[in-house]
Write a protein that holds these residues in place. Structure first.
Motif, PDB file in Angstrom:
ATOM      1  N   SER A 211      85.830  38.976  33.806  1.00 51.83           N
ATOM      2  CA  SER A 211      87.091  38.576  33.180  1.00 51.83           C
ATOM      3  C   SER A 211      87.241  39.176  31.779  1.00 51.83           C
ATOM      4  CB  SER A 211      87.190  37.045  33.107  1.00 51.83           C
ATOM      5  OG  SER A 211      86.129  36.506  32.339  1.00 51.83           O
ATOM      6  N   SER A 212      86.362  40.130  31.431  1.00 56.74           N
ATOM      7  CA  SER A 212      86.384  40.822  30.137  1.00 56.74           C
ATOM      8  C   SER A 212      86.237  39.867  28.957  1.00 56.74           C
ATOM      9  CB  SER A 212      87.684  41.641  29.994  1.00 56.74           C
ATOM     10  OG  SER A 212      87.794  42.592  31.020  1.00 56.74           O
ATOM     11  N   LYS A 213      85.473  38.794  29.146  1.00 59.48           N
ATOM     12  CA  LYS A 213      85.279  37.813  28.075  1.00 59.48           C
ATOM     13  C   LYS A 213      83.843  37.781  27.550  1.00 59.48           C
ATOM     14  CE  LYS A 213      88.894  34.705  29.797  1.00 59.48           C
ATOM     15  NZ  LYS A 213      89.188  33.346  30.357  1.00 59.48           N
ATOM     16  N   MET A 214      82.960  38.563  28.140  1.00 58.37           N
ATOM     17  CA  MET A 214      81.559  38.528  27.719  1.00 58.37           C
ATOM     18  C   MET A 214      81.363  39.240  26.392  1.00 58.37           C
ATOM     19  SD  MET A 214      78.170  39.963  29.706  1.00 58.37           S
ATOM     20  CE  MET A 214      78.498  41.660  29.185  1.00 58.37           C
ATOM     21  N   THR A 215      80.651  38.609  25.476  1.00 59.23           N
ATOM     22  CA  THR A 215      80.353  39.227  24.198  1.00 59.23           C
ATOM     23  C   THR A 215      78.988  39.911  24.259  1.00 59.23           C
ATOM     24  OG1 THR A 215      79.224  37.303  23.264  1.00 59.23           O
ATOM     25  CG2 THR A 215      81.630  37.391  23.041  1.00 59.23           C
ATOM     26  N   ILE A 216      78.729  40.774  23.270  1.00 64.41           N
ATOM     27  CA  ILE A 216      77.429  41.441  23.198  1.00 64.41           C
ATOM     28  C   ILE A 216      76.321  40.414  23.020  1.00 64.41           C
ATOM     29  CG2 ILE A 216      76.015  42.992  21.794  1.00 64.41           C
ATOM     30  CD1 ILE A 216      78.542  44.610  21.238  1.00 64.41           C
ATOM     31  N   GLY A 217      76.576  39.390  22.210  1.00 65.41           N
ATOM     32  CA  GLY A 217      75.576  38.347  22.001  1.00 65.41           C
ATOM     33  C   GLY A 217      75.256  37.582  23.265  1.00 65.41           C
ATOM     34  N   GLN A 218      76.263  37.300  24.073  1.00 72.29           N
ATOM     35  CA  GLN A 218      76.025  36.600  25.338  1.00 72.29           C
ATOM     36  C   GLN A 218      75.181  37.447  26.280  1.00 72.29           C
ATOM     37  OE1 GLN A 218      80.132  35.867  26.302  1.00 72.29           O
ATOM     38  NE2 GLN A 218      80.072  33.759  25.555  1.00 72.29           N
ATOM     39  N   ALA A 219      75.464  38.760  26.328  1.00 69.27           N
ATOM     40  CA  ALA A 219      74.669  39.645  27.173  1.00 69.27           C
ATOM     41  C   ALA A 219      73.218  39.671  26.707  1.00 69.27           C
ATOM     42  CB  ALA A 219      75.255  41.057  27.150  1.00 69.27           C
ATOM     43  N   SER A 220      73.018  39.709  25.396  1.00 68.05           N
ATOM     44  CA  SER A 220      71.664  39.730  24.851  1.00 68.05           C
ATOM     45  C   SER A 220      70.952  38.410  25.095  1.00 68.05           C
ATOM     46  CB  SER A 220      71.707  40.033  23.348  1.00 68.05           C
ATOM     47  OG  SER A 220      72.062  41.374  23.120  1.00 68.05           O
ATOM     48  N   LEU A 221      71.679  37.307  25.026  1.00 64.48           N
ATOM     49  CA  LEU A 221      71.087  36.000  25.321  1.00 64.48           C
ATOM     50  C   LEU A 221      70.584  35.961  26.753  1.00 64.48           C
ATOM     51  CD1 LEU A 221      70.478  33.033  24.605  1.00 64.48           C
ATOM     52  CD2 LEU A 221      72.803  32.480  25.355  1.00 64.48           C
ATOM     53  N   GLY A 222      71.412  36.449  27.673  1.00 69.40           N
ATOM     54  CA  GLY A 222      71.007  36.456  29.071  1.00 69.40           C
ATOM     55  C   GLY A 222      69.778  37.303  29.301  1.00 69.40           C
ATOM     56  N   LYS A 223      69.770  38.507  28.708  1.00 68.74           N
ATOM     57  CA  LYS A 223      68.635  39.403  28.912  1.00 68.74           C
ATOM     58  C   LYS A 223      67.365  38.810  28.311  1.00 68.74           C
ATOM     59  CE  LYS A 223      65.849  43.062  28.847  1.00 68.74           C
ATOM     60  NZ  LYS A 223      64.527  43.187  28.218  1.00 68.74           N
ATOM     61  N   ALA A 224      67.457  38.298  27.087  1.00 68.75           N
ATOM     62  CA  ALA A 224      66.276  37.767  26.403  1.00 68.75           C
ATOM     63  C   ALA A 224      65.727  36.538  27.122  1.00 68.75           C
ATOM     64  CB  ALA A 224      66.622  37.429  24.953  1.00 68.75           C
ATOM     65  N   TRP A 225      66.570  35.557  27.373  1.00 71.84           N
ATOM     66  CA  TRP A 225      66.095  34.280  27.911  1.00 71.84           C
ATOM     67  C   TRP A 225      65.674  34.397  29.372  1.00 71.84           C
ATOM     68  CZ3 TRP A 225      67.349  30.729  31.700  1.00 71.84           C
ATOM     69  CH2 TRP A 225      66.697  29.495  31.598  1.00 71.84           C
ATOM     70  N   ILE A 226      66.484  35.098  30.172  1.00 69.04           N
ATOM     71  CA  ILE A 226      66.165  35.198  31.592  1.00 69.04           C
ATOM     72  C   ILE A 226      64.868  35.961  31.815  1.00 69.04           C
ATOM     73  CG2 ILE A 226      66.901  36.236  33.781  1.00 69.04           C
ATOM     74  CD1 ILE A 226      69.770  35.445  33.066  1.00 69.04           C
ATOM     75  N   THR A 227      64.673  37.078  31.118  1.00 69.17           N
ATOM     76  CA  THR A 227      63.424  37.824  31.318  1.00 69.17           C
ATOM     77  C   THR A 227      62.221  37.030  30.804  1.00 69.17           C
ATOM     78  OG1 THR A 227      63.779  39.036  29.236  1.00 69.17           O
ATOM     79  CG2 THR A 227      64.523  40.091  31.269  1.00 69.17           C
ATOM     80  N   LYS A 228      62.420  36.234  29.761  1.00 67.31           N
ATOM     81  CA  LYS A 228      61.331  35.391  29.259  1.00 67.31           C
ATOM     82  C   LYS A 228      60.933  34.349  30.298  1.00 67.31           C
ATOM     83  CE  LYS A 228      60.082  32.475  25.292  1.00 67.31           C
ATOM     84  NZ  LYS A 228      59.815  31.216  26.009  1.00 67.31           N
ATOM     85  N   GLN A 229      61.936  33.716  30.912  1.00 68.42           N
ATOM     86  CA  GLN A 229      61.643  32.708  31.935  1.00 68.42           C
ATOM     87  C   GLN A 229      61.063  33.351  33.186  1.00 68.42           C
ATOM     88  OE1 GLN A 229      62.019  30.361  29.379  1.00 68.42           O
ATOM     89  NE2 GLN A 229      61.989  29.199  31.287  1.00 68.42           N
ATOM     90  N   ALA A 230      61.535  34.537  33.513  1.00 68.82           N
ATOM     91  CA  ALA A 230      60.986  35.245  34.675  1.00 68.82           C
ATOM     92  C   ALA A 230      59.531  35.604  34.431  1.00 68.82           C
ATOM     93  CB  ALA A 230      61.806  36.503  34.961  1.00 68.82           C
ATOM     94  N   ARG A 231      59.223  35.980  33.210  1.00 71.03           N
ATOM     95  CA  ARG A 231      57.849  36.322  32.856  1.00 71.03           C
ATOM     96  C   ARG A 231      56.936  35.112  33.052  1.00 71.03           C
ATOM     97  NH1 ARG A 231      55.793  38.247  26.906  1.00 71.03           N
ATOM     98  NH2 ARG A 231      54.482  39.998  27.539  1.00 71.03           N
ATOM     99  N   GLU A 232      57.396  33.954  32.649  1.00 70.16           N
ATOM    100  CA  GLU A 232      56.609  32.729  32.855  1.00 70.16           C
ATOM    101  C   GLU A 232      56.463  32.431  34.340  1.00 70.16           C
ATOM    102  OE1 GLU A 232      58.036  28.312  32.671  1.00 70.16           O
ATOM    103  OE2 GLU A 232      57.295  28.808  30.659  1.00 70.16           O
ATOM    104  N   THR A 233      57.540  32.662  35.093  1.00 75.22           N
ATOM    105  CA  THR A 233      57.541  32.349  36.519  1.00 75.22           C
ATOM    106  C   THR A 233      56.544  33.201  37.286  1.00 75.22           C
ATOM    107  OG1 THR A 233      59.875  31.696  36.383  1.00 75.22           O
ATOM    108  CG2 THR A 233      58.997  32.188  38.575  1.00 75.22           C
ATOM    109  N   VAL A 234      56.545  34.507  37.038  1.00 76.09           N
ATOM    110  CA  VAL A 234      55.609  35.363  37.772  1.00 76.09           C
ATOM    111  C   VAL A 234      54.173  35.136  37.304  1.00 76.09           C
ATOM    112  CG1 VAL A 234      57.363  37.112  38.270  1.00 76.09           C
ATOM    113  CG2 VAL A 234      55.925  37.347  36.234  1.00 76.09           C
ATOM    114  N   ALA A 235      53.992  34.706  36.051  1.00 74.40           N
ATOM    115  CA  ALA A 235      52.647  34.384  35.579  1.00 74.40           C
ATOM    116  C   ALA A 235      52.112  33.158  36.313  1.00 74.40           C
ATOM    117  CB  ALA A 235      52.655  34.141  34.074  1.00 74.40           C
ATOM    118  N   LEU A 236      52.977  32.189  36.570  1.00 72.70           N
ATOM    119  CA  LEU A 236      52.573  31.018  37.353  1.00 72.70           C
ATOM    120  C   LEU A 236      52.201  31.438  38.776  1.00 72.70           C
ATOM    121  CD1 LEU A 236      55.286  28.472  36.166  1.00 72.70           C
ATOM    122  CD2 LEU A 236      52.823  28.275  35.770  1.00 72.70           C
ATOM    123  N   GLY A 237      52.993  32.358  39.336  1.00 74.24           N
ATOM    124  CA  GLY A 237      52.693  32.851  40.677  1.00 74.24           C
ATOM    125  C   GLY A 237      51.366  33.569  40.738  1.00 74.24           C
ATOM    126  N   ARG A 238      51.080  34.360  39.707  1.00 69.08           N
ATOM    127  CA  ARG A 238      49.812  35.054  39.663  1.00 69.08           C
ATOM    128  C   ARG A 238      48.652  34.052  39.592  1.00 69.08           C
ATOM    129  NH1 ARG A 238      45.575  35.413  39.020  1.00 69.08           N
ATOM    130  NH2 ARG A 238      44.086  36.465  37.738  1.00 69.08           N
TER     131      ARG A 238
END
Length: 293
Positions: A211-238
């Protein structure tokens, strides 16, 4: 080159590249990072000098994925006339273009990352991106690539969760499946909770972008937080797989390593976090002072 509603950086004439690229008949690589400039990409040293009929590019790039067999490369270079960062479409077979594969990677080994040298590489005027007149123009167009990186990490985390769920049901210790142990169950639940939250944030960002409403900060929030949580998730799997968590036969160890790449590219966690903080506070702390107190 073109977005779903309007041209992004490229020209109508440059649409000629899209049919073959979209069908994967040809491959494109994006060359921004340099040996000396990663997070500080806006300070890049590669230069573009105007000459009759086009531009001459000189410099070095590092890490562009799949550039060893790319048909075209989008290269960021500093315009020597304006001192602004511009974008250029470079043919993969251009004279003066030297590409060498980076060896000894332990993560994302399927991706051919390379070192690139550009020595008097000529680019015609038609292959300069007319909408890329500053580094900020390029940053704005690449915001969604951070959301794409977030979705890659979600996919990796889901794959690890599925593998662990099967493994815990099949593998027996002390006469019972590993899934019967409370500690293992708690880790599996934590993994699922992370995935659900990551999925929802990724979905929300995709809706904002569409909808052309995403800001640069929102994109960075998604990348930072999601990859951090994914990192924890795969570490638990390991952890859940014990010794089998470090061998490729069970896939989890490979996913564990691969996520380290996703956690780093498209901006490190720290850089993306500071971009978010700048947007919500109005204060930039990305460029530290070198003066001593």
């Amino acid at each position: 080159m073109r977005g779903n509603r309007a041209a992004q950086l490229g020209s109508e004439a440059q649409d000629k590249y899209l049919p073959s690229l979209s069908k994967l008949h040809k491959v494109c690589a994006y060359a921004m990072t340099e040996p000396e400039y990663g997070s500080d990409a806006s300070s890049l040293n590669t230069v573009a000098r105007k000459v009759p009929g086009g531009w001459v590019l000189n410099g070095r790039k590092r890490w562009p994925g799949n550039s060893s067999f790319a048909d075209v490369l989008v290269v960021l270079a500093r315009n020597t006339s304006t001192n602004q960062v511009n974008g250029f479409i470079v043919d993969g077979g251009s004279p003066g273009l030297k590409i060498s594969k980076i060896e000894n990677k332990v993560s994302m080994r399927i991706v051919q990352n390379c070192d690139i040298e550009l020595e008097n590489v000529f680019v015609s005027d038609d292959d300069r991106l007319p909408g890329a007149n500053s580094f900020q123009d390029l940053v704005n167009s690449l915001a969604f690539s951070r959301v794409m990186a977030a979705w890659v990490s979600i996919g990796i985390a889901v794959g690890v969760y599925d593998a662990c769920q099967r493994y815990l049901g099949e593998r027996k210790q002390f006469g019972v499946p590993l899934a019967a142990f409370q500690l293992n169950q708690e880790k599996l639940v934590r993994m699922l909770g992370n995935i659900q939250a990551m999925w929802l944030l990724g979905w929300r960002l995709s809706k904002l972008h569409s909808s052309s409403k995403m800001t640069i900060g929102q994109a960075s929030l998604g990348k930072a937080w999601i990859t951090k949580q994914a990192r924890e998730t795969v570490a638990l799997g390991r952890e859940l797989l014990g010794g089998n968590g470090i061998v490729t036969d069970f896939h989890v160890g490979k996913a564990f390593c691969d996520l380290e790449t996703v956690y780093t590219y498209e901006g490190s966690y720290e850089v993306n976090a500071l971009i978010v903080a700048r947007e919500i506070t109005g204060i930039s702390s990305i460029r530290p002072t070198t003066s001593r107190l």
